[in-house]
Motif scaffolding. Structure first.
Motif, PDB file in Angstrom:
ATOM      1  N   PRO A 267     -25.492  -6.224   7.908  1.00 30.62           N
ATOM      2  CA  PRO A 267     -25.951  -5.002   8.590  1.00 30.62           C
ATOM      3  C   PRO A 267     -25.352  -4.809   9.980  1.00 30.62           C
ATOM      4  O   PRO A 267     -26.065  -4.673  10.978  1.00 30.62           O
ATOM      5  N   PHE A 268     -24.031  -4.775  10.060  1.00 26.00           N
ATOM      6  CA  PHE A 268     -23.384  -4.717  11.365  1.00 26.00           C
ATOM      7  C   PHE A 268     -23.610  -3.391  12.084  1.00 26.00           C
ATOM      8  O   PHE A 268     -23.995  -3.358  13.249  1.00 26.00           O
ATOM      9  N   SER A 269     -23.344  -2.289  11.406  1.00 23.16           N
ATOM     10  CA  SER A 269     -23.485  -0.994  12.077  1.00 23.16           C
ATOM     11  C   SER A 269     -24.935  -0.703  12.437  1.00 23.16           C
ATOM     12  O   SER A 269     -25.207  -0.014  13.419  1.00 23.16           O
ATOM     13  N   GLU A 276     -17.112  -9.532  11.309  1.00 18.32           N
ATOM     14  CA  GLU A 276     -16.503 -10.744  11.833  1.00 18.32           C
ATOM     15  C   GLU A 276     -16.259 -11.697  10.677  1.00 18.32           C
ATOM     16  O   GLU A 276     -16.425 -11.338   9.520  1.00 18.32           O
ATOM     17  N   GLY A 277     -15.827 -12.926  10.984  1.00 17.00           N
ATOM     18  CA  GLY A 277     -15.567 -13.905   9.936  1.00 17.00           C
ATOM     19  C   GLY A 277     -14.356 -13.572   9.088  1.00 17.00           C
ATOM     20  O   GLY A 277     -14.229 -14.051   7.958  1.00 17.00           O
ATOM     21  N   CYS A 278     -13.459 -12.724   9.627  1.00 17.95           N
ATOM     22  CA  CYS A 278     -12.255 -12.241   8.914  1.00 17.95           C
ATOM     23  C   CYS A 278     -12.606 -11.309   7.756  1.00 17.95           C
ATOM     24  O   CYS A 278     -11.740 -10.992   6.931  1.00 17.95           O
ATOM     25  N   SER A 279     -13.850 -10.837   7.689  1.00 15.13           N
ATOM     26  CA  SER A 279     -14.278 -10.001   6.566  1.00 15.13           C
ATOM     27  C   SER A 279     -13.580  -8.641   6.527  1.00 15.13           C
ATOM     28  O   SER A 279     -13.453  -8.047   5.460  1.00 15.13           O
ATOM     29  N   SER A 280     -13.130  -8.148   7.683  1.00 21.54           N
ATOM     30  CA  SER A 280     -12.424  -6.869   7.688  1.00 21.54           C
ATOM     31  C   SER A 280     -11.120  -6.966   6.892  1.00 21.54           C
ATOM     32  O   SER A 280     -10.580  -5.957   6.421  1.00 21.54           O
ATOM     33  N   TYR A 281     -10.621  -8.186   6.721  1.00 20.76           N
ATOM     34  CA  TYR A 281      -9.395  -8.438   5.939  1.00 20.76           C
ATOM     35  C   TYR A 281      -9.716  -8.980   4.552  1.00 20.76           C
ATOM     36  O   TYR A 281      -9.165  -8.517   3.539  1.00 20.76           O
ATOM     37  N   THR A 282     -10.630  -9.968   4.480  1.00 20.93           N
ATOM     38  CA  THR A 282     -10.886 -10.640   3.200  1.00 20.93           C
ATOM     39  C   THR A 282     -11.704  -9.800   2.224  1.00 20.93           C
ATOM     40  O   THR A 282     -11.450  -9.826   1.019  1.00 20.93           O
ATOM     41  N   PHE A 283     -12.684  -9.046   2.714  1.00 23.45           N
ATOM     42  CA  PHE A 283     -13.546  -8.291   1.805  1.00 23.45           C
ATOM     43  C   PHE A 283     -12.768  -7.244   1.002  1.00 23.45           C
ATOM     44  O   PHE A 283     -12.919  -7.169  -0.229  1.00 23.45           O
ATOM     45  N   PRO A 284     -11.953  -6.408   1.640  1.00 25.06           N
ATOM     46  CA  PRO A 284     -11.186  -5.437   0.844  1.00 25.06           C
ATOM     47  C   PRO A 284     -10.263  -6.108  -0.169  1.00 25.06           C
ATOM     48  O   PRO A 284     -10.056  -5.579  -1.268  1.00 25.06           O
ATOM     49  N   ILE A 286     -10.808  -8.941  -1.732  1.00 22.46           N
ATOM     50  CA  ILE A 286     -11.595  -9.522  -2.822  1.00 22.46           C
ATOM     51  C   ILE A 286     -12.223  -8.451  -3.700  1.00 22.46           C
ATOM     52  O   ILE A 286     -12.142  -8.510  -4.935  1.00 22.46           O
ATOM     53  N   MET A 287     -12.859  -7.470  -3.094  1.00 22.40           N
ATOM     54  CA  MET A 287     -13.692  -6.519  -3.840  1.00 22.40           C
ATOM     55  C   MET A 287     -13.193  -5.088  -3.827  1.00 22.40           C
ATOM     56  O   MET A 287     -13.792  -4.207  -4.452  1.00 22.40           O
ATOM     57  N   GLY A 288     -12.108  -4.831  -3.109  1.00 17.13           N
ATOM     58  CA  GLY A 288     -11.595  -3.463  -3.006  1.00 17.13           C
ATOM     59  C   GLY A 288     -12.166  -2.746  -1.795  1.00 17.13           C
ATOM     60  O   GLY A 288     -13.241  -3.086  -1.290  1.00 17.13           O
ATOM     61  N   THR A 289     -11.456  -1.725  -1.347  1.00 16.88           N
ATOM     62  CA  THR A 289     -11.841  -1.028  -0.118  1.00 16.88           C
ATOM     63  C   THR A 289     -13.202  -0.355  -0.229  1.00 16.88           C
ATOM     64  O   THR A 289     -14.027  -0.413   0.689  1.00 16.88           O
ATOM     65  N   SER A 290     -13.480   0.279  -1.358  1.00 18.50           N
ATOM     66  CA  SER A 290     -14.723   1.031  -1.515  1.00 18.50           C
ATOM     67  C   SER A 290     -15.951   0.140  -1.412  1.00 18.50           C
ATOM     68  O   SER A 290     -16.908   0.436  -0.671  1.00 18.50           O
ATOM     69  N   LYS A 291     -15.970  -0.974  -2.146  1.00 19.00           N
ATOM     70  CA  LYS A 291     -17.110  -1.885  -2.105  1.00 19.00           C
ATOM     71  C   LYS A 291     -17.221  -2.554  -0.739  1.00 19.00           C
ATOM     72  O   LYS A 291     -18.328  -2.759  -0.219  1.00 19.00           O
ATOM     73  N   ALA A 292     -16.087  -2.897  -0.159  1.00 17.99           N
ATOM     74  CA  ALA A 292     -16.101  -3.516   1.169  1.00 17.99           C
ATOM     75  C   ALA A 292     -16.692  -2.557   2.198  1.00 17.99           C
ATOM     76  O   ALA A 292     -17.444  -2.976   3.089  1.00 17.99           O
ATOM     77  N   THR A 293     -16.379  -1.290   2.065  1.00 16.06           N
ATOM     78  CA  THR A 293     -16.921  -0.281   2.979  1.00 16.06           C
ATOM     79  C   THR A 293     -18.435  -0.199   2.875  1.00 16.06           C
ATOM     80  O   THR A 293     -19.138  -0.100   3.881  1.00 16.06           O
ATOM     81  N   LYS A 300     -25.027  -2.004   3.021  1.00 15.07           N
ATOM     82  CA  LYS A 300     -25.596  -2.160   1.683  1.00 15.07           C
ATOM     83  C   LYS A 300     -25.890  -3.631   1.397  1.00 15.07           C
ATOM     84  O   LYS A 300     -25.069  -4.511   1.637  1.00 15.07           O
ATOM     85  N   LYS A 301     -27.078  -3.890   0.866  1.00 13.89           N
ATOM     86  CA  LYS A 301     -27.452  -5.236   0.436  1.00 13.89           C
ATOM     87  C   LYS A 301     -27.215  -5.345  -1.067  1.00 13.89           C
ATOM     88  O   LYS A 301     -27.625  -4.465  -1.817  1.00 13.89           O
ATOM     89  N   ILE A 302     -26.544  -6.402  -1.508  1.00 18.87           N
ATOM     90  CA  ILE A 302     -26.259  -6.559  -2.929  1.00 18.87           C
ATOM     91  C   ILE A 302     -26.891  -7.833  -3.471  1.00 18.87           C
ATOM     92  O   ILE A 302     -27.146  -8.790  -2.734  1.00 18.87           O
ATOM     93  N   THR A 303     -27.145  -7.832  -4.766  1.00 13.48           N
ATOM     94  CA  THR A 303     -27.726  -8.997  -5.436  1.00 13.48           C
ATOM     95  C   THR A 303     -26.634 -10.000  -5.778  1.00 13.48           C
ATOM     96  O   THR A 303     -25.438  -9.712  -5.680  1.00 13.48           O
ATOM     97  N   ALA A 304     -27.062 -11.172  -6.218  1.00 16.98           N
ATOM     98  CA  ALA A 304     -26.098 -12.202  -6.610  1.00 16.98           C
ATOM     99  C   ALA A 304     -25.250 -11.737  -7.792  1.00 16.98           C
ATOM    100  O   ALA A 304     -24.033 -11.977  -7.838  1.00 16.98           O
TER     101      ALA A 304
END
Length: 388
Positions: A267-269, A276-284, A286-293, A300-304
């Motif tokens: 919940p950064f915003s 942080e944690g390099c997530s601005s690079y790693t998340f897109p 791994i999961m694509g830009t849309s899901k990372a956004t 957004k909170k997601i389940t396991a």
């Protein structure tokens, strides 16, 4: 007493009786207040002997009850927006409303007694060896498997400055220990980790905010770098909800195993901050830009199972059998040849190390700016107000 006063008008005899009863009532009242005051003073002394920090919420409650006990209701104006500590204290005090000083003293005494009893119970049941190096972690090494357990269960394993430093040190030791093959990170209790302990932002005078932000940026940079540079296989054993930086750094792990009760939330915003944690690079990646956004920008909170579907989690286990299934698997992995694991990880990770360090630098610089911004200050104060 009003009834006694009506009797006093009937005759001098009754008037004398009333005077005697009034004196007795006053003496008894003074004795009660005297006894309460003595307990109050004793509680203040007991508080000073607590060895462990009771936490931000407890300290605010103690402060509020003490002020109400000694002064009464709030008699000052609410501090300015940038005075985090002052506003939090004022709000806690003001929340007591019209509670009498005697009631506040009783509540103060009871609360201090409960804190002392809780600490004594913890000391009695403490099973960690006296040689344990860490206060916020429980670190064990057995048959090639190093387990780093975040150990602040009553605070949902929220990360303090001390925990940041201890976690980095534990990773360094595991990486350098020739007896460690696999390293796993998990949480004590029902939470994996609730992210940053926002009390890190408390007890800082307004004039010290800039230095706090700079120091925190350096601390976070070192912390994330310890994951980027970790040479051996690193596995997250997510035993419950994960929030904030505990989620973003998972993309730097080599595998993520989760119970089906785990959730992932960044919940950064909502807090006026940034990834942080390099997530601005790693998340897109791994999961694509849309899901990372959705995760990094829209809170957004997601389940396991959702995290597994987008490739963020390696495997999800039923909560009822999670512990029984995960640890034997990791123990089996710890029997693999260590050099083969290190070299194989280097082939899959080393090409991106320079990029990850650069991303880490950029993210930390941006966070320093965010921590000093008005919208971050307002968001954090709103969080504490909702929590209270």
């Amino acid at each position: 007493m009003a009834t006694l006063c009506r009797f006093s008008r009937l005759s001098p005899y009754y008037s004398g009786v009333v005077q005697q009863l009034t004196r007795l009532a006053s003496v008894n009242s003074l004795r009660c207040m005297s006894g309460l005051s003595a307990q109050f003073e004793e509680s203040k002394n007991r508080l000073s002997k607590l060895k462990n920090d009771p936490g931000n919420e407890a300290k605010l409650k103690i402060y509020a009850l003490f002020k109400q006990s000694t002064i009464g209701t709030v008699n000052t104006k609410r501090p300015g927006m940038m005075d985090f500590v002052g506003r939090a204290k004022w709000d806690a005090w003001n929340a007591l409303g019209s509670m009498s000083q005697e009631e506040a003293q009783k509540a103060y005494i009871d609360y201090i007694n409960s804190l002392v009893a809780e600490e004594e119970e913890q000391q009695e049941t403490q099973t960690t060896s006296s040689t344990q190096k860490y206060e916020c972690l429980d670190v064990t090494v057995q048959d090639g498997l190093c387990v780093i357990k975040l150990n602040r269960p009553k605070k949902k394993n929220a990360i303090t400055v001390q925990m940041y430093n201890e976690w980095s040190s534990a990773l360094k030791e595991a990486d350098e220990d020739p007896g460690v093959v696999i390293t796993a990170v998990t949480g004590a209790g029902d939470f994996y980790c609730s992210g940053n302990d926002l009390s890190n932002f408390m007890n800082i005078p307004p004039e010290g905010m800039k230095q706090m932000a700079i120091d925190s940026g350096k601390l976070l940079n070192r912390f994330v770098s310890s994951f980027i540079d970790f040479k051996k296989p690193l596995i997250a054993v997510v035993n419950g909800p994960a929030v904030g930086v505990s989620v973003t750094i998972m993309a730097l792990f080599d595998a993520v195993y989760a119970t089906d009760k785990a959730t992932f939330h960044t919940p950064f915003s909502a807090l006026g901050q940034s990834p942080e944690g390099c997530s601005s690079y790693t998340f897109p990646r791994i999961m694509g830009t849309s899901k990372a956004t959705e995760l990094l920008l829209f809170n957004k909170k997601i389940t396991a199972h959702e995290a597994e579907k987008i490739g963020f989690v390696s495997e999800v286990f039923p909560d009822s059998s999670f512990q029984q299934e995960v640890w034997p698997r990791l123990q089996a992995l710890s029997k693999l040849p260590i050099n083969s694991l290190i070299f194989s990880k280097a082939l899959t990770r080393d090409m991106e190390k320079d990029v990850l360090h650069k991303v880490n630098d950029i993210e930390c610089d941006r966070l320093v700016e965010r921590w000093l911004s008005d919208d971050c200050a307002k968001a954090i104060m709103a969080f504490f107000s909702r929590k209270k």
